[in-house]
Design a protein around this motif. Structure first.
Motif, PDB file in Angstrom:
ATOM      1  N   GLY A   1      37.842  38.223  44.344  1.00 26.22           N
ATOM      2  CA  GLY A   1      38.603  39.337  44.871  1.00 26.22           C
ATOM      3  C   GLY A   1      37.879  40.657  44.838  1.00 26.22           C
ATOM      4  N   THR A   2      36.767  40.739  44.104  1.00 23.53           N
ATOM      5  CA  THR A   2      36.007  41.976  44.009  1.00 23.53           C
ATOM      6  C   THR A   2      34.657  41.876  44.699  1.00 23.53           C
TER       7      THR A   2
ATOM      8  N   MET B   1      42.757  36.170  49.737  1.00 25.39           N
ATOM      9  CA  MET B   1      43.884  37.107  49.839  1.00 25.39           C
ATOM     10  C   MET B   1      43.564  38.256  50.783  1.00 25.39           C
ATOM     11  N   HIS B   2      42.264  38.445  51.079  1.00 21.71           N
ATOM     12  CA  HIS B   2      41.849  39.499  52.010  1.00 21.71           C
ATOM     13  C   HIS B   2      41.807  39.003  53.456  1.00 21.71           C
TER      14      HIS B   2
ATOM     15  N   THR C   1      38.134  39.421  38.532  1.00 20.90           N
ATOM     16  CA  THR C   1      39.253  40.154  39.116  1.00 20.90           C
ATOM     17  C   THR C   1      40.559  39.464  38.752  1.00 20.90           C
TER      18      THR C   1
ATOM     19  N   ALA D   1      42.223  42.750  36.837  1.00 19.65           N
ATOM     20  CA  ALA D   1      43.435  43.335  37.404  1.00 19.65           C
ATOM     21  C   ALA D   1      44.524  43.479  36.339  1.00 19.65           C
TER      22      ALA D   1
ATOM     23  N   GLY E   1      48.593  52.375  47.406  1.00 21.51           N
ATOM     24  CA  GLY E   1      47.631  51.502  48.080  1.00 21.51           C
ATOM     25  C   GLY E   1      46.935  50.545  47.141  1.00 21.51           C
ATOM     26  N   ALA E   2      47.486  50.390  45.930  1.00 19.07           N
ATOM     27  CA  ALA E   2      46.804  49.583  44.915  1.00 19.07           C
ATOM     28  C   ALA E   2      46.917  48.097  45.220  1.00 19.07           C
ATOM     29  N   THR E   3      45.795  47.423  45.159  1.00 22.74           N
ATOM     30  CA  THR E   3      45.712  45.975  45.323  1.00 22.74           C
ATOM     31  C   THR E   3      45.182  45.369  44.035  1.00 22.74           C
ATOM     32  N   GLN E   4      45.111  44.062  43.990  1.00 20.93           N
ATOM     33  CA  GLN E   4      44.521  43.388  42.835  1.00 20.93           C
ATOM     34  C   GLN E   4      43.116  43.912  42.581  1.00 20.93           C
ATOM     35  N   THR E   5      42.346  44.054  43.640  1.00 18.70           N
ATOM     36  CA  THR E   5      40.970  44.535  43.510  1.00 18.70           C
ATOM     37  C   THR E   5      40.927  45.946  42.946  1.00 18.70           C
ATOM     38  N   LYS E   6      41.828  46.815  43.410  1.00 18.06           N
ATOM     39  CA  LYS E   6      41.832  48.198  42.928  1.00 18.06           C
ATOM     40  C   LYS E   6      42.229  48.272  41.459  1.00 18.06           C
TER      41      LYS E   6
END
Length: 298
Positions: free
Chosen positions: A20-21, A46-47, A131, A161, A205-210
């Protein structure tokens, strides 16, 4: 079941570790000699399939550029991909359908390829911390079982995450006055924009990656900040739960893998430290083992 394809058809083999990263690829020639490694942005499913392929192809292009070899047509390559999100059958099907022309493609979970790489295809167990997080065990009869891996935010315990979610929660408490201010919270708030309004916008705008991008701050402050340390101690306990579920008899070596493995090592419970090992190879190596087992048997 994958068809058997003649080894002579391939000039190059590629192993992909897609999370994810970020994405890491390992390029070898048809004799199995390592030529290059390269990386690119995330290719976890997921992206989306299109984004995953863009990242993978970018990393492959970089790998060939490193060697100075002109990249051949995809039909001369076999590729194995260990990707986060493969458990979602729809995502996996979309990714396979979008194959840009590789002669042979095999797809597995990133946990599966991490397991293959960690123990060189032999029985064993792994806990992968990046991640996201997941544990998997392969028994002597080849049967496999997974622990965790349900996805963020309901699962992925001890992952980047998961750590980031706890870090931002601490920052929220400080901003509200529910917890005293500290340097750790200040660093998290600064990372997210510097004030309460900016944190709200960041969360929008937070995602798992963020969320995972906050994990380095947890690791940085853990030696000097009680809250950051408590997050890593809790993570260590979650890793122990996974280990006990994978191997209740506590007789099997468990390879601790992934980008956060080294950082969390010092925070593992003492009993678990007696069982964990370093992996023999990474997920990209495991993806190559998968390619060879699927397409290059004599």
């Amino acid at each position: 079941m994958q068809p058997q394809i003649q080894q002579t058809q391939f000039q190059y083999l590629i192993g992909v570790d897609g999370g994810g990263t970020g994405t890491r690829v390992l390029l070898v020639d048809k004799e199995g000699k390592e030529l290059a490694r390269a990386s690119a942005g995330p290719s976890g499913l997921m992206h989306g399939a299109a984004a995953a392929w863009r990242a993978i192809l970018t990393a492959i292009e970089q790998a060939f550029a490193t060697t100075g070899i002109v990249a051949p047509d995809f039909k001369e390559m076999a590729i194995g991909c260990g990707l986060a999100g493969v458990n979602n059958k729809l995502w996996a099907a979309e990714f396979i359908a979008a194959n840009p022309g590789f002669a042979a493609l095999v797809v597995e979970t990133d946990a599966g390829t991490t397991l293959l790489g960690a123990h060189q295809g032999k029985p064993g167990a792994i806990i992968a911390l990046g991640t996201g997080s997941v544990g998997e065990v392969m028994q002597a009869d080849g049967s496999r079982r997974e622990v965790g891996g349900w996805g963020f935010p309901s699962s992925d315990e001890a992952s980047g995450a998961w750590m980031g979610l706890r870090a931002i929660n601490h920052a929220q408490h400080v901003l509200d006055g529910r917890s005293p201010a500290d340097d750790f919270a200040s660093a998290v708030i600064q990372f997210c924009g510097g004030d309460k309004d900016a944190v709200f916008a960041w969360l929008g705008g937070a995602t798992q990656t963020k969320f995972a991008q906050l994990a380095p701050l947890v690791i940085q402050f853990a030696p000097v900040d009680a809250k950051a340390k408590s997050i890593l101690v809790e993570a260590g306990l979650e890793v122990e739960k996974m280990a006990n579920a994978l191997d209740p008899s506590a007789t099997m070596a468990i390879a601790l893998c992934g980008g956060l493995a080294d950082a969390i090592w010092a925070y593992l419970p003492e009993k678990l430290l007696q069982r964990v090992t370093k992996p023999a190879g990474d997920s990209a190596v495991g993806a190559l083992i998968l390619v060879k087992s699927q397409f290059m048997q004599s």
